[in-house]
Design a protein around this motif. Structure first.
Motif, PDB file in Angstrom:
ATOM      1  N   UNK A 173      -4.507 -12.592  14.795  1.00 30.46           N
ATOM      2  CA  UNK A 173      -3.669 -13.144  15.855  1.00 30.46           C
ATOM      3  C   UNK A 173      -4.528 -13.690  16.999  1.00 30.46           C
ATOM      4  N   UNK A 174      -5.607 -12.972  17.313  1.00 35.45           N
ATOM      5  CA  UNK A 174      -6.497 -13.429  18.388  1.00 35.45           C
ATOM      6  C   UNK A 174      -7.171 -14.749  18.019  1.00 35.45           C
ATOM      7  N   UNK A 175      -7.580 -14.885  16.774  1.00 32.55           N
ATOM      8  CA  UNK A 175      -8.207 -16.129  16.322  1.00 32.55           C
ATOM      9  C   UNK A 175      -7.227 -17.294  16.460  1.00 32.55           C
ATOM     10  N   UNK A 177      -4.673 -17.430  18.505  1.00 32.40           N
ATOM     11  CA  UNK A 177      -4.377 -17.635  19.919  1.00 32.40           C
ATOM     12  C   UNK A 177      -5.483 -18.428  20.623  1.00 32.40           C
ATOM     13  N   UNK A 178      -6.724 -18.078  20.322  1.00 35.72           N
ATOM     14  CA  UNK A 178      -7.846 -18.740  20.966  1.00 35.72           C
ATOM     15  C   UNK A 178      -8.095 -20.137  20.405  1.00 35.72           C
ATOM     16  N   UNK A 179      -7.736 -20.311  19.144  1.00 34.41           N
ATOM     17  CA  UNK A 179      -7.969 -21.602  18.512  1.00 34.41           C
ATOM     18  C   UNK A 179      -9.364 -21.686  17.938  1.00 34.41           C
ATOM     19  N   UNK A 180      -9.498 -22.427  16.856  1.00 31.93           N
ATOM     20  CA  UNK A 180     -10.778 -22.504  16.160  1.00 31.93           C
ATOM     21  C   UNK A 180     -11.850 -23.205  16.986  1.00 31.93           C
ATOM     22  N   UNK A 181     -11.440 -23.974  18.003  1.00 28.21           N
ATOM     23  CA  UNK A 181     -12.451 -24.647  18.829  1.00 28.21           C
ATOM     24  C   UNK A 181     -13.202 -23.659  19.708  1.00 28.21           C
ATOM     25  N   UNK A 182     -12.537 -22.552  20.074  1.00 30.85           N
ATOM     26  CA  UNK A 182     -13.181 -21.561  20.924  1.00 30.85           C
ATOM     27  C   UNK A 182     -13.965 -20.529  20.128  1.00 30.85           C
ATOM     28  N   UNK A 183     -13.568 -20.310  18.890  1.00 33.24           N
ATOM     29  CA  UNK A 183     -14.267 -19.321  18.066  1.00 33.24           C
ATOM     30  C   UNK A 183     -14.659 -19.964  16.739  1.00 33.24           C
ATOM     31  N   UNK A 185     -17.266 -19.929  14.891  1.00 36.76           N
ATOM     32  CA  UNK A 185     -18.111 -19.222  13.928  1.00 36.76           C
ATOM     33  C   UNK A 185     -17.404 -18.044  13.265  1.00 36.76           C
ATOM     34  N   UNK A 186     -16.220 -17.690  13.754  1.00 36.23           N
ATOM     35  CA  UNK A 186     -15.572 -16.472  13.267  1.00 36.23           C
ATOM     36  C   UNK A 186     -15.154 -16.593  11.803  1.00 36.23           C
ATOM     37  N   UNK A 187     -14.357 -17.621  11.497  1.00 43.10           N
ATOM     38  CA  UNK A 187     -13.827 -17.728  10.134  1.00 43.10           C
ATOM     39  C   UNK A 187     -14.916 -17.904   9.073  1.00 43.10           C
ATOM     40  N   UNK A 188     -15.918 -18.783   9.288  1.00 43.68           N
ATOM     41  CA  UNK A 188     -16.983 -18.863   8.289  1.00 43.68           C
ATOM     42  C   UNK A 188     -17.687 -17.531   8.076  1.00 43.68           C
ATOM     43  N   UNK A 189     -17.899 -16.776   9.169  1.00 44.63           N
ATOM     44  CA  UNK A 189     -18.574 -15.483   9.034  1.00 44.63           C
ATOM     45  C   UNK A 189     -17.725 -14.502   8.239  1.00 44.63           C
ATOM     46  N   UNK A 190     -16.424 -14.461   8.549  1.00 42.91           N
ATOM     47  CA  UNK A 190     -15.525 -13.560   7.820  1.00 42.91           C
ATOM     48  C   UNK A 190     -15.437 -13.972   6.350  1.00 42.91           C
TER      49      UNK A 190
END
Length: 461
Positions: A173-175, A177-183, A185-190
């Motif tokens: 949910x946080x991802x 909410x913040x949008x992929x532009x702000x985070x 590196x998160x999804x590729x890392x996960x």
């Protein structure tokens, strides 16, 4: 003709070397033979099965976290994820209730405990305490509270699926909410972490035949085949009811999704045989998640419904508990009225939800049911000590298939099932590939979003 035998021998050797199903089947047979002929060896090789289960369990929490986070992010809609959760719980409650009622009907018709005339005072209740460790099932409020983590690290350390699910939902949910532009590196890392976990699971699965051999040899060596003569009627009723229940599930699955349960069982035969051999459905959760995703179920549906079902959708356990309650009542000469049997259903609907992960949970649930009725001596639960382990195969397979059916049904209900792909995979047109990145056929989208249904087809609501 002279070349037929060498050719057949080569095929058998190749199957033994490459087919997990053949390896596990051979290990199962070898375990039964060793346990029956040399019972003491079963205790020696038991760590093979226990060690395998421990290794697989170590991978479940990080896998569930990665799949759920990526599933929410890919779906891009947190409301849809919430709808999946609500629909899953509705299906779980309906399926569990049907399992309990079918079990009670069969127990009344066949009456497996009649004629035993057991004196409860002659039973060793201390053995039940040893089996359960003196524990008790959590109350509904305790169960719900325990599903909320008080430590992010503790959720993974305790291997609590519900707590890991809650954390994964919050992170997903946080991802969003913040949008992929702000985070970014998160999804590729996960996603990369998920690939690593699946690779580790692939390494561990090579040990599956050893695990099945050790677990089976220990079961047969410790319990022998004597229980089959003493409790044959009870065992037969439970397994027959489980078969009938699975047939009903198969009809419902075909009607709702068009998917054949028989074809799905053939598609997952290695996992089913492994779950039977190790008496644990958790050992195959990672592979089942892979196979369900490759069979057209969207990531968010698989990631939420399957792990949640391990706590909320114990169909096999529900069948066993309802029949076992009637069995011990009949064995000690107690006739339960209709209102008392309705009480059994209501109590088991609650207690079965808190069973997962509790040592001796079946005995605790039966003891709680006996206490609620007030007419069955609590010590009568000890009657089932000699047969409980033999019921594991029925419970494990029924629980596992029930949860997989739930994934397909909820996916179809939410519009998250690619039925065209499901048909191709179950018909063998698209082979299963353990590496999730290589599972998609050429030209198909990597996230396998559900294809649009024909205009005249039934909608899932």
């Amino acid at each position: 003709m002279r070349n037929a035998s060498p050719s057949l021998a080569r095929r058998l050797v190749r199957s033994l070397r490459t087919s997990l199903f053949v390896q596990v089947a051979c290990a199962l047979v070898a375990g039964v033979l060793v346990g029956a002929l040399w019972p003491h060896v079963g205790t020696v090789v038991q760590p093979l099965g226990d060690g395998f289960v421990r290794l697989i369990k170590a991978m479940i929490a990080p896998l569930v976290f990665c799949v759920v986070v990526t599933g929410i992010a890919k779906a891009g809609d947190l409301k849809a994820f919430g709808r999946i959760g609500v629909k899953a719980l509705l299906w779980f409650e309906a399926a569990t209730t049907v399992a309990l009622v079918v079990g009670l009907v069969a127990g009344n018709l066949v009456r497996p405990g009649d004629g035993m005339n057991v004196d409860p005072a002659s039973l060793d209740t201390a053995a039940v305490d040893a089996k359960t460790g003196g524990g008790e099932l959590p109350s509904t409020s305790e169960f719900l509270l325990h599903s909320l983590p008080d430590s992010a690290v503790g959720a993974f350390a305790e291997n609590s699926l519900l707590q890991v699910l809650v954390l994964a939902c919050l992170v997903g949910a946080a991802v969003l909410h913040l949008g992929l532009t702000k985070v970014p590196a998160i999804l590729p890392a996960v996603g990369q972490a998920q690939e690593v976990v699946f690779a580790v699971v692939g390494f561990i699965m090579r040990l599956a035949p050893l695990a099945v051999f050790g677990a089976t040899a220990h079961l047969v060596g410790e319990y022998g085949l004597g229980a089959l003569s003493t409790y044959g009627k009870l065992i037969g009723v439970c397994y027959a009811v489980a078969l009938v229940f699975l047939m009903v599930l198969g009809v419902a699955l075909k009607a709702v999704t068009g998917v054949s349960l028989w074809k799905f069982m053939r598609y997952t035969r290695e996992e089913l045989l492994l779950a039977m051999g190790t008496a644990s459905s958790e050992t195959v959760m990672p592979r089942m998640m892979q196979k369900l995703r490759q069979a057209g179920c969207r990531d968010d549906a698989v990631g939420l419904v399957l792990p949640t079902g391990y706590s909320f959708n114990l169909d096999g356990a529900s069948i066993y508990l309802s029949i076992a309650t009637l069995f011990i009542a009949q064995a000690v000469g107690v006739d339960l009225s209709l209102s008392q049997q309705i009480t059994v259903v209501l109590v088991l609907m609650l207690t079965s939800k808190g069973m997962a992960g509790v040592p001796g949970s079946a005995f605790l649930a039966l003891s709680a049911t006996a206490s609620a009725l007030g007419v069955i001596p609590a010590g009568a639960v000890a009657l089932l000590l000699g047969v409980d382990r033999i019921m594991d195969t029925m419970r494990v397979v029924t629980n596992l298939l029930g949860n997989c059916v739930a994934v397909f049904v909820v996916s179809r209900w939410e519009g998250a099932l690619d039925r065209v792909r499901a048909r191709k995979v179950l018909d063998g047109e698209i082979p299963f590939v353990p590496d999730p990145d290589e599972s998609d056929a050429p030209g198909e989208p990597a996230d396998r979003k559900a294809e649009p249904e024909p205009a005249n087809s039934a909608t899932g609501g």
